[in-house]
Motif scaffolding. Structure first.
Motif, mmCIF file in Angstrom:
data_model
loop_
_atom_site.group_PDB
_atom_site.id
_atom_site.type_symbol
_atom_site.label_atom_id
_atom_site.label_comp_id
_atom_site.label_asym_id
_atom_site.label_seq_id
_atom_site.Cartn_x
_atom_site.Cartn_y
_atom_site.Cartn_z
ATOM 1 N N GLY A 53 0.792 -1.227 0.000
ATOM 2 C CA GLY A 53 0.000 0.000 0.000
ATOM 3 C C GLY A 53 0.818 1.267 0.000
ATOM 4 N N LYS A 54 0.122 2.348 0.342
ATOM 5 C CA LYS A 54 0.752 3.662 0.442
ATOM 6 C C LYS A 54 1.252 3.871 1.865
ATOM 7 C CE LYS A 54 -1.897 5.929 -3.120
ATOM 8 N NZ LYS A 54 -2.140 7.265 -3.613
ATOM 9 N N ARG A 55 2.312 4.629 1.982
ATOM 10 C CA ARG A 55 2.874 4.932 3.296
ATOM 11 C C ARG A 55 2.090 6.075 3.929
ATOM 12 N NH1 ARG A 55 7.970 8.365 4.200
ATOM 13 N NH2 ARG A 55 7.820 8.610 6.423
ATOM 14 N N SER A 56 1.669 5.878 5.168
ATOM 15 C CA SER A 56 1.043 6.976 5.893
ATOM 16 C C SER A 56 2.142 7.852 6.481
ATOM 17 C CB SER A 56 0.134 6.448 7.009
ATOM 18 O OG SER A 56 0.912 5.873 8.038
ATOM 19 N N LYS A 57 1.795 9.074 6.831
ATOM 20 C CA LYS A 57 2.793 10.024 7.336
ATOM 21 C C LYS A 57 3.492 9.522 8.588
ATOM 22 C CE LYS A 57 0.720 14.149 5.395
ATOM 23 N NZ LYS A 57 0.131 15.438 5.622
ATOM 24 N N SER A 58 2.758 8.862 9.469
ATOM 25 C CA SER A 58 3.345 8.452 10.749
ATOM 26 C C SER A 58 3.623 6.950 10.828
ATOM 27 C CB SER A 58 2.420 8.870 11.891
ATOM 28 O OG SER A 58 1.169 8.217 11.759
ATOM 29 N N GLU A 59 3.511 6.245 9.725
ATOM 30 C CA GLU A 59 3.650 4.784 9.743
ATOM 31 C C GLU A 59 4.952 4.311 10.365
ATOM 32 O OE1 GLU A 59 4.213 1.170 6.563
ATOM 33 O OE2 GLU A 59 2.965 2.855 5.982
ATOM 34 N N ILE A 60 6.059 4.858 9.921
ATOM 35 C CA ILE A 60 7.351 4.385 10.413
ATOM 36 C C ILE A 60 7.507 4.677 11.897
ATOM 37 C CG2 ILE A 60 9.853 4.707 10.228
ATOM 38 C CD1 ILE A 60 9.428 4.901 7.172
ATOM 39 N N THR A 88 2.878 0.796 -3.879
ATOM 40 C CA THR A 88 1.898 1.686 -4.496
ATOM 41 C C THR A 88 2.471 3.086 -4.678
ATOM 42 O OG1 THR A 88 0.071 0.409 -3.589
ATOM 43 C CG2 THR A 88 -0.431 2.654 -4.268
ATOM 44 N N ASP A 89 3.221 3.554 -3.684
ATOM 45 C CA ASP A 89 3.849 4.880 -3.756
ATOM 46 C C ASP A 89 5.088 4.885 -4.649
ATOM 47 O OD1 ASP A 89 2.053 6.017 -1.963
ATOM 48 O OD2 ASP A 89 3.350 5.663 -0.233
ATOM 49 N N ARG A 90 5.603 3.690 -4.935
ATOM 50 C CA ARG A 90 6.857 3.567 -5.677
ATOM 51 C C ARG A 90 7.978 4.295 -4.933
ATOM 52 N NH1 ARG A 90 6.133 1.409 -10.625
ATOM 53 N NH2 ARG A 90 7.966 2.376 -11.550
ATOM 54 N N GLN A 91 8.084 3.995 -3.626
ATOM 55 C CA GLN A 91 9.070 4.659 -2.771
ATOM 56 C C GLN A 91 9.846 3.660 -1.935
ATOM 57 O OE1 GLN A 91 6.998 7.365 -0.176
ATOM 58 N NE2 GLN A 91 7.280 9.070 -1.577
ATOM 59 N N VAL A 92 11.117 3.955 -1.770
ATOM 60 C CA VAL A 92 11.965 3.260 -0.810
ATOM 61 C C VAL A 92 12.405 4.326 0.179
ATOM 62 C CG1 VAL A 92 14.096 1.975 -0.443
ATOM 63 C CG2 VAL A 92 12.742 1.575 -2.517
ATOM 64 N N THR A 93 12.020 4.155 1.446
ATOM 65 C CA THR A 93 12.283 5.161 2.469
ATOM 66 C C THR A 93 13.229 4.606 3.522
ATOM 67 O OG1 THR A 93 10.005 5.933 2.173
ATOM 68 C CG2 THR A 93 11.170 6.689 4.147
#
Length: 152
Positions: A53-60, A88-93
């Motif tokens: 899914g998409k990352r929420s702002k406070s997920e991490i 979904t976001d196509r992001q690696v954070t």
């Protein structure tokens, strides 16, 4: 491009290393973490948690699993970087915690595991979410009496 396409794209420039379980001691109840992925890049290993899914702002910050990944990386992977992959976001954070925040998360896990080992499960109802694959789909049954015993 779909989720699988981005997963493959996010792996470019690295090779697969077998994700080995890491067991951390928290009092009487150990916690075992198996990274979703361990990637070997030119600059070393990376542990990854992969989410569709998409990352929420406070997920991490809010999801204790990320702190467990960092603790596992410190314990068994010489402090290798931890990454959150959101397809979904196509992001690696990068997943990073200050020393204080990580110690607070460690204490939280210690408290939770002590409660679990003691048979205490505080209710935390969430009316907005359901667990469709859970056998207790609509309502969870009562927790049985007695101590928790681990099999395996």
């Amino acid at each position: 491009a779909g989720l699988v396409d981005y997963l493959l794209e996010s792996r470019s420039g690295s090779s697969h290393a077998k994700p080995e379980p890491v067991t951390l001691a928290f009092g009487r109840l150990p916690v075992t973490i198996v990274p979703d992925e361990v990637r070997l890049a030119a600059d070393g290993l990376r542990l990854r948690r992969v989410r569709t899914g998409k990352r929420s702002k406070s997920e991490i910050d809010d999801d204790i699993a990320y702190a467990l990944y960092v603790l596992a990386a410190e314990a068994a992977f010489d402090g290798a970087p931890v990454e959150a992959v959101h397809l979904t976001d196509r992001q690696v954070t990068p997943v990073e915690f200050t020393k204080t925040k990580l110690n607070n998360r460690r204490e939280k896990v210690a408290t939770l595991t002590a409660q679990i080992a003691s048979g205490i499960f505080p209710p935390d109802p969430d009316d907005e979410r359901t667990c469709p694959r859970c056998p207790h789909f609509v309502t969870c049954g009562a927790v049985p009496e007695g101590p928790l015993s681990l099999r395996g």
